[in-house]
Design a protein around this motif. Structure first.
Motif, PDB file in Angstrom:
ATOM      1  N   ARG A 286      34.264  16.004  81.868  1.00 47.24           N
ATOM      2  CA  ARG A 286      34.033  16.036  80.417  1.00 47.24           C
ATOM      3  C   ARG A 286      32.605  15.606  80.111  1.00 47.24           C
ATOM      4  O   ARG A 286      32.357  14.650  79.388  1.00 47.24           O
ATOM      5  CB  ARG A 286      35.056  15.145  79.713  1.00 47.24           C
ATOM      6  CG  ARG A 286      36.475  15.601  79.966  1.00 47.24           C
ATOM      7  CD  ARG A 286      37.527  14.659  79.428  1.00 47.24           C
ATOM      8  NE  ARG A 286      37.576  14.642  77.972  1.00 47.24           N
ATOM      9  CZ  ARG A 286      38.519  13.993  77.273  1.00 47.24           C
ATOM     10  NH1 ARG A 286      39.484  13.354  77.907  1.00 47.24           N
ATOM     11  NH2 ARG A 286      38.496  14.011  75.963  1.00 47.24           N
ATOM     12  N   GLU A 289      31.450  15.319  76.332  1.00 55.75           N
ATOM     13  CA  GLU A 289      31.978  14.161  75.615  1.00 55.75           C
ATOM     14  C   GLU A 289      31.361  12.867  76.117  1.00 55.75           C
ATOM     15  O   GLU A 289      31.057  11.964  75.321  1.00 55.75           O
ATOM     16  CB  GLU A 289      33.498  14.120  75.753  1.00 55.75           C
ATOM     17  CG  GLU A 289      34.196  15.231  74.998  1.00 55.75           C
ATOM     18  CD  GLU A 289      35.659  15.321  75.349  1.00 55.75           C
ATOM     19  OE1 GLU A 289      36.439  14.521  74.808  1.00 55.75           O
ATOM     20  OE2 GLU A 289      36.009  16.182  76.173  1.00 55.75           O
ATOM     21  N   ASP A 292      27.885  12.624  74.699  1.00 59.19           N
ATOM     22  CA  ASP A 292      27.905  12.239  73.279  1.00 59.19           C
ATOM     23  C   ASP A 292      28.152  10.739  73.126  1.00 59.19           C
ATOM     24  O   ASP A 292      27.547  10.079  72.265  1.00 59.19           O
ATOM     25  CB  ASP A 292      28.982  13.029  72.531  1.00 59.19           C
ATOM     26  CG  ASP A 292      28.603  14.499  72.342  1.00 59.19           C
ATOM     27  OD1 ASP A 292      27.417  14.825  72.502  1.00 59.19           O
ATOM     28  OD2 ASP A 292      29.515  15.304  72.056  1.00 59.19           O
TER      29      ASP A 292
END
Length: 299
Positions: A286, A289, A292
């Motif tokens: 991921r 994500e 972020d």
């Protein structure tokens, strides 16, 4: 052989750093005049495991810097290996790129290394991001294969005997697919395509096949006294802000740490996030994500 993988990008620059006579292969993504952020990989891994995360940080305005730890990838082998030597290598990489303190990101063993680096040399570190490398009372597979409270003669002899035996041995060769399958046994949530991509960077092609570029002298288990709770008990004294990101699905190389385990020990200005349905290599599974979360924390 150069394989592509969606979203993966090789570094923009490569260079070498001398750490007390050991040459370390280092890499950078992003413009050289951007603020640096250091990335530390886990045990038996390579800087290439950041080929998904580092470009996202670079595209957001950072100069992402990583290195192959001694005995891994294209860095030199050493007569013996120790945790403290790896932390000193991290300092050498930091000092080679900037005189200023910088944020650090570490995965697994690299995450625990970055915690110790921030404790020992807080003037080098502004913030710590720990990716599934937070300590718990359980043993961490890429640090210690059993709990050791003191150095025993038989343990020292075992390590030195292993080092002697490994002098003339090589890692087992295979095809790209075979090495990817072997790695998949330890990282079952990672796709075969990603593992094949990693093989072409983290392994070399010899006349009889491909071999991982990892010193045969390396093995799971630390050298010297170690108890998992030592790191956990020091965690409240971490002098810089910390973001911990944990996977929630167990894997052979995972540490099995949960947010509930570490919350009583969290220092001031620390936060832990769990990613549902995510394994140990969360920055591969991921990457967007995780990027972020890192960028939000750094802002």
């Amino acid at each position: 052989m150069d394989l592509a993988y969606p979203g993966a990008r090789r570094p923009d620059r490569a260079f070498h750093v001398d750490s007390a006579g050991v040459s370390l292969a280092a890499y950078e993504w992003g413009d050289a005049d951007r603020p640096p952020i250091l990335l530390a990989h886990g045990g038996f891994d390579f800087a290439a495991t950041f080929d998904l995360l580092a470009p996202l940080l670079a595209d957001a305005g950072w100069r992402a810097v990583s290195w192959d730890q001694r005995g891994h990838g294209d860095s030199e082998h050493a007569p013996l290996y120790s945790w403290d030597a790896d932390v000193r290598d991290a300092v050498a990489v930091i000092e080679s790129i900037s005189d200023e303190a910088m944020p650090v990101v570490g995965h697994s063993k690299g995450g625990s290394m970055m915690l110790q680096l921030a404790e020992l040399a807080p003037w080098h570190v502004t913030r710590v991001v720990n990716l599934d490398g937070l300590p718990s009372r359980g043993a961490a597979p890429d640090i210690a294969d059993h709990e050791r409270t003191r150095i025993m003669a038989d343990e020292l002899n075992s390590w030195l005997d292993h080092r002697l035996r490994s002098h003339d041995i090589q890692r087992r060769p295979g095809t790209v697919d075979e090495l990817a399958e072997r790695r998949g046994a330890m990282n079952p949530r990672l796709s075969h395509e990603w593992l094949r991509y990693l093989v072409t960077i983290g392994a070399r092609e010899d006349d009889d096949g491909w071999r991982w570029k990892i010193d045969p002298a390396l093995r799971l288990g630390g050298f010297g006294p170690f108890r998992p709770e030592w790191s956990l008990n020091r965690l409240p004294g971490l002098p810089v802000p910390m973001l911990g990101v944990l996977g929630t699905v167990g894997e052979p190389m995972g540490w099995g740490t949960t947010a509930a385990m570490v919350e009583p020990f969290l220092p001031h200005r620390a936060r832990v996030v769990e990613l549902d349905d995510t394994g140990h290599f969360l920055h591969v599974e991921r990457s967007r994500e995780v990027a972020d979360l890192v960028l939000e924390f750094l802002s």
